[in-house]
Scaffold this motif. Structure first.
Motif, PDB file in Angstrom:
ATOM      1  N   PRO A   1      48.917  -2.234  -4.693  1.00 52.22           N
ATOM      2  CA  PRO A   1      47.499  -2.102  -4.329  1.00 52.22           C
ATOM      3  C   PRO A   1      46.616  -2.875  -5.311  1.00 52.22           C
ATOM      4  CG  PRO A   1      48.523   0.051  -4.684  1.00 52.22           C
ATOM      5  CD  PRO A   1      49.495  -0.974  -5.164  1.00 52.22           C
ATOM      6  N   LEU A   2      45.645  -3.593  -4.773  1.00 53.14           N
ATOM      7  CA  LEU A   2      44.693  -4.356  -5.593  1.00 53.14           C
ATOM      8  C   LEU A   2      43.297  -4.048  -5.059  1.00 53.14           C
ATOM      9  CD1 LEU A   2      43.631  -6.586  -7.452  1.00 53.14           C
ATOM     10  CD2 LEU A   2      44.522  -8.281  -5.858  1.00 53.14           C
ATOM     11  N   THR A   3      42.447  -3.477  -5.933  1.00 56.47           N
ATOM     12  CA  THR A   3      41.113  -3.068  -5.464  1.00 56.47           C
ATOM     13  C   THR A   3      40.152  -4.263  -5.470  1.00 56.47           C
ATOM     14  OG1 THR A   3      40.653  -2.298  -7.707  1.00 56.47           O
ATOM     15  CG2 THR A   3      41.311  -0.639  -6.106  1.00 56.47           C
ATOM     16  N   PHE A   4      39.095  -4.132  -4.672  1.00 55.27           N
ATOM     17  CA  PHE A   4      38.144  -5.230  -4.483  1.00 55.27           C
ATOM     18  C   PHE A   4      36.906  -5.080  -5.373  1.00 55.27           C
ATOM     19  CE2 PHE A   4      40.020  -5.126   0.003  1.00 55.27           C
ATOM     20  CZ  PHE A   4      40.893  -6.177  -0.255  1.00 55.27           C
ATOM     21  N   GLY A   5      36.985  -4.293  -6.424  1.00 52.19           N
ATOM     22  CA  GLY A   5      35.808  -4.043  -7.270  1.00 52.19           C
ATOM     23  C   GLY A   5      35.082  -2.811  -6.763  1.00 52.19           C
ATOM     24  N   ARG A   6      34.293  -2.186  -7.682  1.00 53.67           N
ATOM     25  CA  ARG A   6      33.605  -0.947  -7.297  1.00 53.67           C
ATOM     26  C   ARG A   6      32.690  -1.205  -6.095  1.00 53.67           C
ATOM     27  NH1 ARG A   6      33.739   3.559 -10.387  1.00 53.67           N
ATOM     28  NH2 ARG A   6      33.273   4.433  -8.335  1.00 53.67           N
ATOM     29  N   GLY A   7      32.650  -0.238  -5.215  1.00 51.23           N
ATOM     30  CA  GLY A   7      31.869  -0.389  -3.982  1.00 51.23           C
ATOM     31  C   GLY A   7      32.571  -1.261  -2.942  1.00 51.23           C
ATOM     32  N   GLY A   8      33.860  -1.530  -3.167  1.00 50.89           N
ATOM     33  CA  GLY A   8      34.569  -2.520  -2.353  1.00 50.89           C
ATOM     34  C   GLY A   8      34.879  -2.127  -0.918  1.00 50.89           C
ATOM     35  N   SER A   9      34.585  -0.893  -0.514  1.00 47.70           N
ATOM     36  CA  SER A   9      34.898  -0.520   0.873  1.00 47.70           C
ATOM     37  C   SER A   9      34.035  -1.277   1.892  1.00 47.70           C
ATOM     38  CB  SER A   9      34.704   0.980   1.094  1.00 47.70           C
ATOM     39  OG  SER A   9      35.573   1.683   0.264  1.00 47.70           O
ATOM     40  N   ASP A  10      32.817  -1.678   1.480  1.00 44.60           N
ATOM     41  CA  ASP A  10      31.999  -2.486   2.393  1.00 44.60           C
ATOM     42  C   ASP A  10      32.724  -3.806   2.689  1.00 44.60           C
ATOM     43  OD1 ASP A  10      29.836  -0.661   2.117  1.00 44.60           O
ATOM     44  OD2 ASP A  10      29.192  -1.688   0.291  1.00 44.60           O
ATOM     45  N   TYR A  11      33.262  -4.390   1.624  1.00 46.40           N
ATOM     46  CA  TYR A  11      33.996  -5.656   1.774  1.00 46.40           C
ATOM     47  C   TYR A  11      35.244  -5.432   2.631  1.00 46.40           C
ATOM     48  CZ  TYR A  11      36.746  -9.769   0.270  1.00 46.40           C
ATOM     49  OH  TYR A  11      37.507 -10.911   0.237  1.00 46.40           O
ATOM     50  N   SER A  12      35.967  -4.332   2.378  1.00 44.31           N
ATOM     51  CA  SER A  12      37.144  -4.014   3.212  1.00 44.31           C
ATOM     52  C   SER A  12      36.753  -3.977   4.684  1.00 44.31           C
ATOM     53  CB  SER A  12      37.699  -2.627   2.886  1.00 44.31           C
ATOM     54  OG  SER A  12      38.150  -2.557   1.590  1.00 44.31           O
ATOM     55  N   ALA A  13      35.611  -3.329   4.961  1.00 40.31           N
ATOM     56  CA  ALA A  13      35.188  -3.180   6.356  1.00 40.31           C
ATOM     57  C   ALA A  13      34.863  -4.537   6.956  1.00 40.31           C
ATOM     58  CB  ALA A  13      33.974  -2.252   6.435  1.00 40.31           C
ATOM     59  N   ALA A  14      34.253  -5.429   6.159  1.00 42.32           N
ATOM     60  CA  ALA A  14      33.937  -6.772   6.663  1.00 42.32           C
ATOM     61  C   ALA A  14      35.232  -7.548   6.915  1.00 42.32           C
ATOM     62  CB  ALA A  14      33.048  -7.510   5.664  1.00 42.32           C
TER      63      ALA A  14
ATOM     64  N   ASP B   1      45.573   0.954  22.831  1.00 41.68           N
ATOM     65  CA  ASP B   1      46.054   2.195  23.420  1.00 41.68           C
ATOM     66  C   ASP B   1      44.986   3.309  23.376  1.00 41.68           C
ATOM     67  OD1 ASP B   1      48.111   3.549  24.619  1.00 41.68           O
ATOM     68  OD2 ASP B   1      48.956   4.300  22.730  1.00 41.68           O
ATOM     69  N   GLY B   2      43.772   2.950  22.918  1.00 44.65           N
ATOM     70  CA  GLY B   2      42.692   3.942  22.897  1.00 44.65           C
ATOM     71  C   GLY B   2      42.705   4.848  21.666  1.00 44.65           C
ATOM     72  N   VAL B   3      43.477   4.465  20.647  1.00 46.26           N
ATOM     73  CA  VAL B   3      43.550   5.279  19.418  1.00 46.26           C
ATOM     74  C   VAL B   3      42.550   4.712  18.405  1.00 46.26           C
ATOM     75  CG1 VAL B   3      45.076   5.954  17.513  1.00 46.26           C
ATOM     76  CG2 VAL B   3      45.976   5.797  19.843  1.00 46.26           C
ATOM     77  N   ILE B   4      41.886   5.606  17.649  1.00 47.49           N
ATOM     78  CA  ILE B   4      40.933   5.146  16.628  1.00 47.49           C
ATOM     79  C   ILE B   4      41.636   5.131  15.268  1.00 47.49           C
ATOM     80  CG2 ILE B   4      38.720   5.588  15.481  1.00 47.49           C
ATOM     81  CD1 ILE B   4      37.864   7.202  17.957  1.00 47.49           C
ATOM     82  N   PRO B   5      41.917   3.937  14.721  1.00 52.92           N
ATOM     83  CA  PRO B   5      42.519   3.907  13.384  1.00 52.92           C
ATOM     84  C   PRO B   5      41.470   4.241  12.327  1.00 52.92           C
ATOM     85  CG  PRO B   5      42.843   1.819  14.559  1.00 52.92           C
ATOM     86  CD  PRO B   5      41.799   2.588  15.304  1.00 52.92           C
ATOM     87  N   VAL B   6      41.832   5.052  11.345  1.00 49.60           N
ATOM     88  CA  VAL B   6      40.946   5.325  10.205  1.00 49.60           C
ATOM     89  C   VAL B   6      41.631   4.722   8.979  1.00 49.60           C
ATOM     90  CG1 VAL B   6      39.739   7.049   8.841  1.00 49.60           C
ATOM     91  CG2 VAL B   6      40.132   7.457  11.271  1.00 49.60           C
ATOM     92  N   ILE B   7      41.032   3.646   8.483  1.00 44.32           N
ATOM     93  CA  ILE B   7      41.700   2.785   7.503  1.00 44.32           C
ATOM     94  C   ILE B   7      41.099   3.001   6.113  1.00 44.32           C
ATOM     95  CG2 ILE B   7      42.125   0.357   6.899  1.00 44.32           C
ATOM     96  CD1 ILE B   7      41.958  -0.323   9.881  1.00 44.32           C
ATOM     97  N   THR B   8      41.955   2.955   5.098  1.00 38.15           N
ATOM     98  CA  THR B   8      41.488   3.076   3.711  1.00 38.15           C
ATOM     99  C   THR B   8      40.674   1.844   3.314  1.00 38.15           C
ATOM    100  OG1 THR B   8      43.587   2.067   3.057  1.00 38.15           O
ATOM    101  CG2 THR B   8      43.442   4.455   2.852  1.00 38.15           C
ATOM    102  N   GLY B   9      39.451   2.057   2.806  1.00 39.39           N
ATOM    103  CA  GLY B   9      38.683   0.952   2.236  1.00 39.39           C
ATOM    104  C   GLY B   9      39.096   0.725   0.793  1.00 39.39           C
ATOM    105  N   PHE B  10      38.416  -0.236   0.151  1.00 39.77           N
ATOM    106  CA  PHE B  10      38.452  -0.433  -1.305  1.00 39.77           C
ATOM    107  C   PHE B  10      39.602  -1.286  -1.824  1.00 39.77           C
ATOM    108  CE2 PHE B  10      38.652   1.949  -5.666  1.00 39.77           C
ATOM    109  CZ  PHE B  10      37.867   0.992  -6.263  1.00 39.77           C
TER     110      PHE B  10
END
Ligand code: ADP
Ligand code: ASP
Ligand code: MG
Length: 459
Positions: free
Chosen positions: A195-208, A177-186
């Motif tokens: 909620p379960l975190t992916f380890g410190r610095g985990g937002s890179d992994y979330s993005a992948a 629909d042309g909307v940009i989702p802004v999603i929580t990393g980590f």
């Protein structure tokens, strides 16, 4: 063309940084999905704040709220504040409810829940800022998206298949629909909805994980350096930016300490052939580093050197251990019960040695103590060790590479505690005392990385 764009802590750490992120996101066409870290300093604040609970509850909530409100007020227009405050209050109520809930304190994922709060607020602010710039955007939490996680508290893994089918339902319609989702990393969400975190610095992994789930054409990691560099620029100030790497090289370096990417970032994009770019949000005109399946050959001996600190060697001795494979298997079994990472293994006739994180030593020793005392003669622990990981072309097949590398180690007057060579054809890893590790990295860099300052002696 669909891009997943991840912005790290410093890239959303101030109103100016957020403004720059908005400029980068809105530049150019195509479908976009954004993943964000917490504003810089916020996760550290939550990690230490979680230790002082419940006594510091009001102070923690107060400071957390102030930081985010100040940024939002400086960034958003008057007309946006009413809508923003309603969303902001709802999220703050959720956070306060968590801290008020005494029952939640006993939950194994309690710290995951607290430390992942920062991303819920940075994503909200960035999404409103995008709307302020005329884009259509929605802030989505990992719960909203169905990012599925499993594993131990504070070191979860994503379930890629389930995440893909959830995101197809919950996120794709926005993008279509042309909307940009802004999603929580980590962090992701367990089967029980926690909620379960992916380890410190985990937002890179979330993005992948998001890039994998959305079958993106490219993943862009926007950070505070020019790209993946030949060494950590905080250790080696004349480190140079690498133009191109392959997935294996980036994965090894990230695993062995190159903090620019979370160690698990590569696999979700590699398996779907999604190229990854590391780019500087402070210099968006720079092309950054391209990481993909194949790259052009290079001329120099080393491409990059990484350093992993705070490791220990645990050496377990017993007569002729090498002739008792079952015993070695039992020892490894005991170590692995705690799901610890073993960075290197080395064996001799009577000793098997493991390189592990120093934080894991205590629990490993207590598990080894449950082995039959007749099996083990001696256990020695050597702490304060660091692992150096050198990555380059054909490191194993080229003649003389090890001799050159260890000549530099000798020059730094470091003794080698353990060596791992041959397990990967792109890297050579060895452990040295922590006190010498930085000198070793600097020397290797100046001697064998092309473009570094000491042009005279490079290969
Ligand atoms: P972000 O908040 O954007 O995720 P990080 O601080 O996690 O940023 O990662 C970027 C930092 O990684 C850089 O500032 C740099 O100090 C460090 N770093 C370590 N090794 C490397 C490397 N080989 N190349 C680039 N940066 C590196
Ligand atoms: N905010 C989290 C951290 O500081 C995740 C990240 O930044 O990647 O570890
Ligand atoms: Mg990071």
């Amino acid at each position: 063309m669909m891009k997943v764009m991840k912005f790290g802590g410093t890239s959303v750490g101030s109103p100016e940084a957020l403004r720059r992120a908005v400029g980068i996101i809105t530049e150019g066409g195509g479908d976009k999905v954004v993943v964000v870290s917490a504003m810089s300093g916020v996760t550290n604040f939550l990690v230490s704040g979680a230790e002082g609970l419940p006594g510091n509850k009001e102070a923690l909530l107060g400071e957390f709220e102030k930081k985010h409100l100040e940024a939002a007020r400086m960034l958003l227009g008057e007309g946006q504040m009413e809508g923003f405050m309603a969303d902001f209050r709802a999220r703050m109520d959720g956070f306060r409810g968590l801290l008020d809930d005494e029952g939640a304190r006993g939950c194994p994922y309690y710290k995951d829940n607290i430390t992942s709060q920062g991303e819920r607020f940075s994503s909200l602010i960035l999404s409103y800022a995008l709307r302020g710039a005329g884009a259509r955007s929605v802030a989505l939490t990992s719960e909203d998206c169905g990012i599925c996680a499993e594993g131990r508290p504070l070191s979860g893994s994503a379930n890629l298949q389930r995440t893909e089918s959830m995101m197809a339902m919950k996120v794709r319609p926005y993008v279509a629909d042309g909307v940009i989702p802004v999603i929580t990393g980590f962090y992701g969400v367990t089967a029980d909805g926690l909620p379960l975190t992916f380890g410190r610095g985990g937002s890179d992994y979330s993005a992948a994980v998001v890039a994998n789930a959305m079958n993106a054409d490219v993943l862009e990691i926007w950070t505070d350096v020019d790209g993946f560099m030949s060494a950590d620029p905080r250790i080696v100030p004349d480190a140079v930016k690498i133009d191109e790497m392959n997935f294996g090289e980036a994965a090894e370096l990230a695993y062995f300490g190159a903090k620019v990417l979370h160690p698990r970032t590569i696999e979700p994009v590699r398996m779907k052939h999604i190229p990854l770019k590391v780019r500087n949000s402070f210099k968006p005109e720079e092309p950054g580093t391209l990481i993909r399946h194949l790259r052009e050959p290079r001329g120099d001996m080393l491409m990059s050197v990484a350093l992993k600190t705070d490791l220990s060697v645990i050496a377990i001795s017993s007569a002729e251990i090498a002739f008792h494979p079952n015993m070695v298997a039992r020892i490894i079994g005991k170590i692995a019960e705690g799901e610890v990472v073993i960075y290197s293994v080395s064996t001799s006739l009577s000793t098997v040695a493991f390189l592990v994180h120093s934080n894991d030593v205590k629990s490993i020793l207590s598990r080894l103590n449950t082995l039959d005392p007749g099996d083990i003669e001696r256990i020695e622990v050597k702490g304060e060790v660091a692992l150096v990981c050198a990555v380059g072309d054909n490191l194993i097949s080229r003649c003389g590479v090890s001799a050159d590398i260890f000549a530099a180690v000798k020059e730094a007057r470091a003794s080698v505690q353990m060596i791992s060579e041959g397990a990967s054809d792109v890297s050579l890893n060895f452990a040295v005392p922590m006190s010498k590790a930085v000198d070793v990295v600097k020397l290797l860099h100046s001697k064998y990385v092309r473009g570094s300052a000491d042009e005279g002696i490079r290969q």
